[in-house]
Write an enzyme that holds these catalytic residues in place. Structure first.
Site, PDB file in Angstrom:
ATOM      1  CG  ASP A  79     -18.994 -12.256  -0.714  1.00  0.00           C
ATOM      2  OD1 ASP A  79     -19.864 -11.771  -1.540  1.00  0.00           O
ATOM      3  OD2 ASP A  79     -19.586 -12.915   0.113  1.00  0.00           O
ATOM      4  NE  ARG A 112     -18.240 -15.788   3.720  1.00  0.00           N
ATOM      5  CZ  ARG A 112     -18.969 -15.302   2.553  1.00  0.00           C
ATOM      6  NH1 ARG A 112     -19.561 -16.051   2.849  1.00  0.00           N
ATOM      7  NH2 ARG A 112     -18.453 -14.655   2.168  1.00  0.00           N
ATOM      8  N   GLY A 170     -29.124  -9.097   3.163  1.00  0.00           N
ATOM      9  CA  GLY A 170     -28.962  -8.622   2.307  1.00  0.00           C
ATOM     10  C   GLY A 170     -27.961  -8.428   1.844  1.00  0.00           C
ATOM     11  CB  SER A 208     -19.029 -12.816   5.599  1.00  0.00           C
ATOM     12  OG  SER A 208     -20.298 -13.257   5.687  1.00  0.00           O
ATOM     13  CB  THR A 211     -25.079 -16.574   1.804  1.00  0.00           C
ATOM     14  OG1 THR A 211     -25.881 -16.302   1.063  1.00  0.00           O
ATOM     15  CG2 THR A 211     -24.080 -17.018   2.237  1.00  0.00           C
ATOM     16  CB  VAL A 212     -25.532 -20.638  -1.893  1.00  0.00           C
ATOM     17  CG1 VAL A 212     -26.207 -22.170  -1.498  1.00  0.00           C
ATOM     18  CG2 VAL A 212     -27.179 -20.062  -2.186  1.00  0.00           C
ATOM     19  CG  ASN A 213     -22.350 -14.526  -2.298  1.00  0.00           C
ATOM     20  OD1 ASN A 213     -22.754 -13.552  -2.765  1.00  0.00           O
ATOM     21  ND2 ASN A 213     -21.446 -14.019  -4.021  1.00  0.00           N
ATOM     22  CB  THR A 237     -28.300 -14.243   2.824  1.00  0.00           C
ATOM     23  OG1 THR A 237     -26.917 -13.783   1.479  1.00  0.00           O
ATOM     24  CG2 THR A 237     -27.384 -14.559   3.783  1.00  0.00           C
TER      25      THR A 237
END
Length: 578
Positions: A422, A107, A471, A451, A398-400, A380
């Site tokens: 986040d 992360r 998602g 996350s 992911t990159v958000n 994601t």
């Protein structure tokens, strides 16, 4: 066949020809002992080019972990809308040789400059633009370090082999598909603020168009440096200098020691039982595993197959509501805050929550909101891998948001994430996915933001599966529905195709894909006191692989909502002998 949700029946209709052919041994006698190892390998990912890269590593003599590096890096090239080496991820591993399950936490981490005050405007309100766009929204990337870590500790092949497919696709290009075009159009105003982004996505003077070839030569160079120098190829030296200069140019504040000091963390996975299944899943700083443990253990108190559709949805939603409330209040980075994981994920705690559910009435959430939860379906990506030695990987990266921060660092091809959103940047203020947080998830230097990514394994005496999905806040409920599908006896492709619904405590509304809940059931739920939005667009991109230990059947399931997704099965006879 029993079914935990009425929507399981829809899976039989929604199955598409992308299902991978099963690798199967002739074992039809149900009384025969389970196989010790799979008869081949199976990979499911969000893009056929990434799946093929993983299959190529298996054919080259690599294992599931080598395949994971190749799949991850390739997705970073061909799915910039969803993930990339400027982002991070979680990798759940099972090492067959040692029998260990390992959770690799890659992360992103907060830069020291990214204090809560840095994200407030002059009126003390959250500065949404700074939180989601440009350099301030970006955490220190973790994915490159994860690729090196997997290679050095678990793989057999060198990085210059496993990164080769991604390097080639970055240099030579790949065909743009409609999702990239549509996503760029929705983020164009932000992305074209940054000269590095314009150099990649407006190289020919026009925005990306489906059917065109997207080349990323600077990203190819960055990947080559990682292949050559490992960790130092990204976090120190040439690439690091360019990243630091790019962030500074756009007004952000990263430090060289923050890049060079990034550390991948191995954590103990979260484990629990559900109806004969051993579930292995993500611990904090993921909220997914704890929420999944709560929901499934709450639901274990009902025989879901015997309930009518309305009451089945009712109890599942009430389990979701309680799990997401606890997510908001208690969860954060365990290196910075005390997270009561043992209590929250215990069967006794779940039993207490279950006792608060009225059989015929909705439990109102606090501070009711009429707004549906914001969607995330493209930002994601997930992949699942199983090899013939019994190694397996369930990974979500992911990159958000769409295209992350929108900012590509000039000279690197690296699209930076916007994971700072986040965090609970302003306690009690929802983030881009409508999820709130408080002090446990407030930003601090080096802290990892909470996350929802939920890579998971489930295993019974007869079956084994790796499962996960993108998602946003809906990842957890996608995985929940998928596990309920496996428990009902569905195959991997049927599980990937299941219709979805979701509740996240606040806003107090059941969100459902169009057609996922029939009108009569909607009316019955409304009579119980639920608010239902049953006409949302499809969401998610679930990828799963499974193995039937008795028949030997290997299957891959790829979400039919994503037309470029791919699942492949490789028979043992096609793999090198070891």
């Amino acid at each position: 066949m029993p079914r935990p949700l009425h929507t399981l029946i829809l899976a039989l209709v929604l199955c598409v020809p992308t299902v991978a052919p099963a690798a199967q041994a002739p074992r039809d006698d149900a009384s025969v002992a389970p196989l010790a190892k799979p008869p081949g390998a199976a990979i499911a990912s969000g893009h056929a080019l990434a799946t093929q890269a993983g299959i190529d590593m298996i054919r080259a003599g690599g294992n599931a972990f080598d395949a994971a590096v190749a799949v991850s890096a390739t997705l970073s090239v061909v799915e910039p809308i969803s993930s990339g080496i400027g982002g991070g991820g979680f990798f759940l591993l099972h090492d067959a040789k040692s029998g260990r399950d390992i959770f690799v936490d890659a992360r992103e981490t907060a830069p020291a400059a990214a204090t809560p005050a840095a994200f407030l405007d002059a009126n003390g309100e959250l500065n949404r633009d700074r939180a989601t766009n440009g350099p301030w929204s970006a955490g220190i990337p973790g994915l490159p370090a994860a690729l090196v870590h997997l290679t050095e500790k678990y793989g057999r092949l060198p990085l210059n082999t496993t990164l080769a497919p991604a390097i080639r696709l970055a240099r030579e290009g790949f065909e743009i598909y409609p999702r990239l075009e549509k996503g760029y159009a929705s983020r164009r105003q932000v992305m074209e603020r940054y000269r590095g982004t314009r150099a990649v996505f407006l190289a020919d003077g026009t925005p990306p168009t489906a059917g065109e070839i997207l080349k990323q030569p600077e990203l190819a160079r960055t990947l080559e440096l990682i292949a050559e120098k490992g960790f130092d190829g990204f976090y120190r030296g040439e690439t690091a200098k360019k990243l630091l200069a790019a962030v500074k140019e756009e007004g952000g504040r990263w430090r060289a020691d923050e890049l060079a000091g990034y550390v991948v963390k191995e954590r103990e996975p979260l484990r629990f039982r559900y109806r004969g299944w051993d579930v292995t899943t993500a611990p904090p700083p993921s909220s997914g595993g704890v929420a999944l443990a709560q929901m499934l253990q709450i639901l274990e108190g009902w025989d879901l197959a015997r309930l009518d559709d309305a009451h089945r949805h009712h109890v599942v939603v009430e389990a979701m509501r309680r799990a997401y409330r606890d997510r908001t209040i208690y969860l954060g980075d365990p290196d910075f805050v005390k997270v009561p994981v043992r209590r929250l994920a215990s069967a006794d705690y779940a039993a207490g929550l279950r006792a608060t559910i009225h059989p015929d009435k909705a439990t109102p959430s606090a501070l009711l909101s009429g707004q549906p939860a914001p969607l995330e379906d493209d930002e994601t990506t997930h992949f699942s891998i199983l090899d013939a030695e019994g190694n397996r990987v369930s990974a979500t990266q992911t990159v958000n948001l769409l295209y992350g921060s929108g900012m590509v660092a000039p000279g690197t091809g690296v699209l930076l994430n916007n994971e700072m959103d986040d965090f609970a940047l302003r306690p009690g203020t929802p983030n881009a996915f409508g999820v709130m947080g408080f002090a446990a998830n407030a930003p601090e230097a080096g802290k990892r933001m909470l996350s929802s990514m939920t890579p998971s394994f489930i295993e019974s005496k007869d079956r084994l599966a790796a499962i996960g999905a993108p998602g946003g806040s809906r990842i957890i409920t996608e995985v929940l529905v998928g596990i309920l599908g496996y428990d009902a006896g569905l195959n991997a492709q049927q599980v990937a195709a299941l219709s979805r619904f979701h509740h996240q405590w606040l806003p107090d509304v059941i969100s459902a894909e169009t057609g996922a809940i029939d009108p009569a059931t909607v009316a019955a739920l409304q009579a119980m006191g639920h608010t239902v939005n049953a006409a949302e667009a499809n969401w998610g991109n679930l990828q799963t692989v499974s193995w039937d230990k008795r028949t030997g059947a290997l299957e891959g399931g790829t979400d039919p909502r994503n037309p470029v997704g791919s699942a492949e099965v490789l028979n043992a006879s096609e793999q090198p002998r070891r």
